[in-house]
Design an enzyme around this catalytic site. Structure first.
Site, PDB file in Angstrom:
ATOM      1  N   SER A 158       0.844  -1.197   0.000  1.00 46.26           N
ATOM      2  CA  SER A 158       0.000   0.000   0.000  1.00 46.26           C
ATOM      3  C   SER A 158       0.879   1.248   0.000  1.00 46.26           C
ATOM      4  O   SER A 158       1.746   1.366  -0.856  1.00 46.26           O
ATOM      5  CB  SER A 158      -0.926  -0.049   1.230  1.00 46.26           C
ATOM      6  OG  SER A 158      -1.967   0.857   1.095  1.00 46.26           O
ATOM      7  N   ARG A 179     -11.769   6.587   9.590  1.00 49.50           N
ATOM      8  CA  ARG A 179     -11.254   5.228   9.603  1.00 49.50           C
ATOM      9  C   ARG A 179     -12.297   4.230   9.108  1.00 49.50           C
ATOM     10  O   ARG A 179     -11.976   3.298   8.369  1.00 49.50           O
ATOM     11  CB  ARG A 179     -10.819   4.876  11.032  1.00 49.50           C
ATOM     12  CG  ARG A 179     -10.347   3.466  11.210  1.00 49.50           C
ATOM     13  CD  ARG A 179      -9.106   3.195  10.386  1.00 49.50           C
ATOM     14  NE  ARG A 179      -8.479   1.932  10.749  1.00 49.50           N
ATOM     15  CZ  ARG A 179      -7.385   1.469  10.174  1.00 49.50           C
ATOM     16  NH1 ARG A 179      -6.799   2.168   9.232  1.00 49.50           N
ATOM     17  NH2 ARG A 179      -6.867   0.324  10.537  1.00 49.50           N
ATOM     18  N   ASP A 207      -8.354  -6.486  -5.056  1.00 48.40           N
ATOM     19  CA  ASP A 207      -7.990  -5.170  -4.499  1.00 48.40           C
ATOM     20  C   ASP A 207      -8.529  -4.080  -5.425  1.00 48.40           C
ATOM     21  O   ASP A 207      -8.078  -3.947  -6.562  1.00 48.40           O
ATOM     22  CB  ASP A 207      -6.457  -5.089  -4.393  1.00 48.40           C
ATOM     23  CG  ASP A 207      -5.966  -3.813  -3.714  1.00 48.40           C
ATOM     24  OD1 ASP A 207      -6.766  -2.863  -3.556  1.00 48.40           O
ATOM     25  OD2 ASP A 207      -4.782  -3.770  -3.354  1.00 48.40           O
ATOM     26  N   HIS A 266      -7.909  -5.223  -0.628  1.00 48.42           N
ATOM     27  CA  HIS A 266      -6.598  -4.618  -0.405  1.00 48.42           C
ATOM     28  C   HIS A 266      -5.905  -5.205   0.821  1.00 48.42           C
ATOM     29  O   HIS A 266      -4.694  -5.404   0.825  1.00 48.42           O
ATOM     30  CB  HIS A 266      -6.804  -3.107  -0.240  1.00 48.42           C
ATOM     31  CG  HIS A 266      -5.544  -2.339  -0.062  1.00 48.42           C
ATOM     32  ND1 HIS A 266      -4.526  -2.342  -0.994  1.00 48.42           N
ATOM     33  CD2 HIS A 266      -5.120  -1.532   0.943  1.00 48.42           C
ATOM     34  CE1 HIS A 266      -3.539  -1.562  -0.570  1.00 48.42           C
ATOM     35  NE2 HIS A 266      -3.874  -1.065   0.600  1.00 48.42           N
ATOM     36  N   ASP A 267      -6.660  -5.485   1.862  1.00 48.19           N
ATOM     37  CA  ASP A 267      -6.094  -5.993   3.113  1.00 48.19           C
ATOM     38  C   ASP A 267      -5.449  -7.366   2.965  1.00 48.19           C
ATOM     39  O   ASP A 267      -4.768  -7.822   3.889  1.00 48.19           O
ATOM     40  CB  ASP A 267      -7.186  -6.085   4.186  1.00 48.19           C
ATOM     41  CG  ASP A 267      -7.062  -4.959   5.199  1.00 48.19           C
ATOM     42  OD1 ASP A 267      -6.162  -4.117   5.036  1.00 48.19           O
ATOM     43  OD2 ASP A 267      -7.877  -4.919   6.143  1.00 48.19           O
TER      44      ASP A 267
END
Lengths: 395, 204
Positions: A157, A227, A330, A363-364
């Site tokens: 990232s 967040r 992602d 993405h994680d």
């Protein structure tokens, strides 16, 4: 960092391991910032030849506690499944360095640090920084640790943006580079997401134009919303469906007492509860001004634009071995953006491997258990170590 | 490693830069690195093969012959290799052009559609031939551009490529004895392997 203050501000008063550089550094924006504090952690042992150092670059809200419990949250290091003895980034073999980025809030110079001129915390007056600044600060740490050439620089990232920047700015100091789930520029969509995050912070009544510390407050609500929103972008629809589906929580403090009249929010979807939890734990460890500073550094990132639109240009004659990794689901840093980097590296004639890991976790995925990804890291590092002439096995 | 891969490896000078297009499990590039000290890299379309190769420490990237060769600068490699895939790419002529642009020498192998068994099957059964090499029915075959050895020669002539070496190989990949006559090779050679470079006329 002043380690003696006692305060209720998260992270304040904790003494992070750091290098203190009185001379400071010149930032790209023209401001000279001094002194400079770079907080870091190391794992494993630097070899006699000083040739086995790996720098790990953390993502937007990561920190230097990559492979050990976090001092504030007590949670395992953010990449402890990847970094450690016998793991893909093997600390029995490699000397692993991870530093808190410039502008961060875990001990490195950032908006919470004291500005030498005013004697007060920088807060929103902290100068705008770039990926180049973040990397230049890391280079000063590497100098301090006595490492000339890094065997590898690895990061996902925003960490991947740093990896690419390292390879562009210090090609002779990077033997192998692994940009993961990243992009050579921050896309309009990602800038848009960042902007929503920032607006959430600005809208918090406790924001106080960034001087919330003077009011002994933090814009916790705004930061938590930022967040929550960002967290959605780290996942995927499949991952959310699998994890939460449409399940509803009817118990606990959030549910309404047996009300006589039905309530609009009488029950809560599990995904809502999960996001609220993510938001509320985040504000305990992260500073709002750091969030703004670092997201802005990401927004400004566009390596090609600095080279007249030619992304290959900074990598021409580069000897660095690259391994670019993306994840199929992602959508924040999609494979197409990794492919742009790969094709630019091809144009530069660089040595590049490129793998898209099949995963439905968004993405994680780069932080999660993905066996193919582990094998990719292990194999790439082994191959690179052989080419670098590193001894096999433990040092 | 297959026998025909060994033949390819023998054609490649030690310490040269090699791109293997369609590198599969990476056997050839690993062999070239270990035994010939080559800077050998791969492109592979099958992601499982890519992951396996990278996990094995080999520099392989996900990509394919039709779309990814265009991104390399001229003369990046000493050799560009395309094994048994020319018949399966979208635009064989363009792929050959790109290979000869980015490499000084091109080594290309392909199954020969002029092989006598194929001719005989087509003649006697009137159906598309099926052999060990051509083993998928027409409606799902990846081999969308079959050609014979003579077809390939004609293309090389048209494009002005110089044939440095050629040989016919049998199904197992061993050299077949039809080295004197293209006409015989086109009948009895199950597969063919060519090493080419650009002719002066084709250098634009």
């Amino acid at each position: 960092m002043d380690c003696s203050t006692s305060s209720n501000v998260p992270g304040e008063g904790y003494c992070h391991q750091a290098v203190h550089l009185e001379e400071g550094m010149a930032l790209e924006c023209g401001v000279h910032i001094a002194p400079l504090e770079i907080a870091y952690r190391t794992y494993g042992k630097l070899s006699q030849a000083r040739d086995n150092a790996i720098l790990i670059c953390h993502a937007l809200t990561g920190d230097q506690y990559v492979a050990e419990p976090h001092p504030f949250t007590g949670k395992p290091g953010w990449w402890s499944r990847m970094v450690g003895p016998g793991l893909p980034i093997d600390t029995d073999r490699f000397f692993v360095i991870c530093s808190n980025v410039l502008g961060g809030c875990m001990g490195s110079t950032g908006p919470r640090s004291i500005c030498a001129e005013t004697g007060k915390p920088w807060a929103t007056e902290f100068p705008p920084i770039t990926m180049h600044d973040i990397v230049a600060a890391q280079a000063k740490l590497i100098d301090h640790l006595g490492v000339g050439r890094l065997f590898a620089v690895i990061g996902g990232s925003m960490g991947g943006m740093q990896v690419t920047t390292w390879a562009a700015d210090f090609p002779e100091r990077v033997f192998a580079a692994m940009p993961i789930a990243t992009s050579p520029f921050h896309s309009a969509q990602n800038i848009a997401f960042n902007e929503v995050s920032r607006q959430a912070i600005f809208a918090d009544p406790q924001w106080h134009d960034g001087h919330y510390r003077d009011f002994d407050a933090i814009p916790a609500r705004g930061l938590a919303v930022a967040r929550m929103m960002a967290h959605i972008t780290y996942l995927s629809e499949e991952a959310l469906s699998r994890k939460f589906g449409r399940r509803v929580r009817r118990d606990g403090a959030t549910a309404q007492p047996a009300a006589s009249s039905p309530s609009l929010f009488g029950e809560m979807f599990e995904v809502e509860s999960y996001l609220r939890h993510q938001g509320s734990t985040f504000v305990r460890r992260f500073d709002a001004n750091s969030y703004l500073t670092i997201t802005r550094a990401m927004d400004y990132f566009d390596l090609a634009a600095e080279h007249d639109g030619d992304l290959a240009s900074p990598f021409r004659s580069s000897e660095t071995r690259f391994c670019v990794v993306s994840f199929s689901s992602d959508w924040l840093f999609p494979t197409s953006q990794s492919r742009l980097l790969v094709r630019a590296l091809n144009r530069a004639g660089a040595n590049v491997s490129f793998v898209e890991i099949d995963s439905d976790r968004g993405h994680d995925a780069f932080l999660l258990d993905e066996p193919d990804f582990d094998r990719t890291i292990t194999g790439f590092l082994n191959g690179a170590a052989e080419h670098a002439g590193l001894k096999a096995g433990q040092i | 490693m297959r026998v025909d891969q060994r033949l390819i490896a023998e054609m490649i000078e030690p310490r040269s830069r090699v791109l293997d297009v369609g590198s599969g499990d990476g056997a050839l590039i690993e062999h070239l690195f270990r035994t010939r000290a080559c800077d050998a890299r791969g492109i592979e379309i099958n992601m499982q093969d890519v992951t396996q190769s990278v996990a094995h420490g080999l520099p392989v990237m996900h990509g394919d012959a039709d779309h990814d060769l265009a991104y390399y600068p001229d003369d990046t490699f000493d050799y560009v290799v395309l094994q048994r895939t020319l018949q399966a790419v979208e635009r064989p002529r363009e792929v050959l052009r790109q290979m000869l642009r980015i490499g000084r020498h091109v080594i290309v192998s392909f199954p020969n559609f002029g092989y006598w068994k194929l001719r005989l099957q087509l003649l006697t059964s009137g159906r598309m031939p099926m052999t060990a090499v051509w083993n998928t029915p027409w409606y799902i075959t990846p081999n969308i551009h079959p050609c014979t050895i003579r077809d390939f020669l004609a293309l090389c002539e048209e494009e002005g490529y110089v044939i440095e070496r050629w040989l016919a190989i049998d199904e197992g990949g061993a050299k077949a004895p039809w080295r004197r006559s293209i006409r015989l090779a086109n009948i009895f050679g199950e597969q063919a392997m060519f090493m080419l470079h650009k002719g002066s006329a084709s250098i634009r």
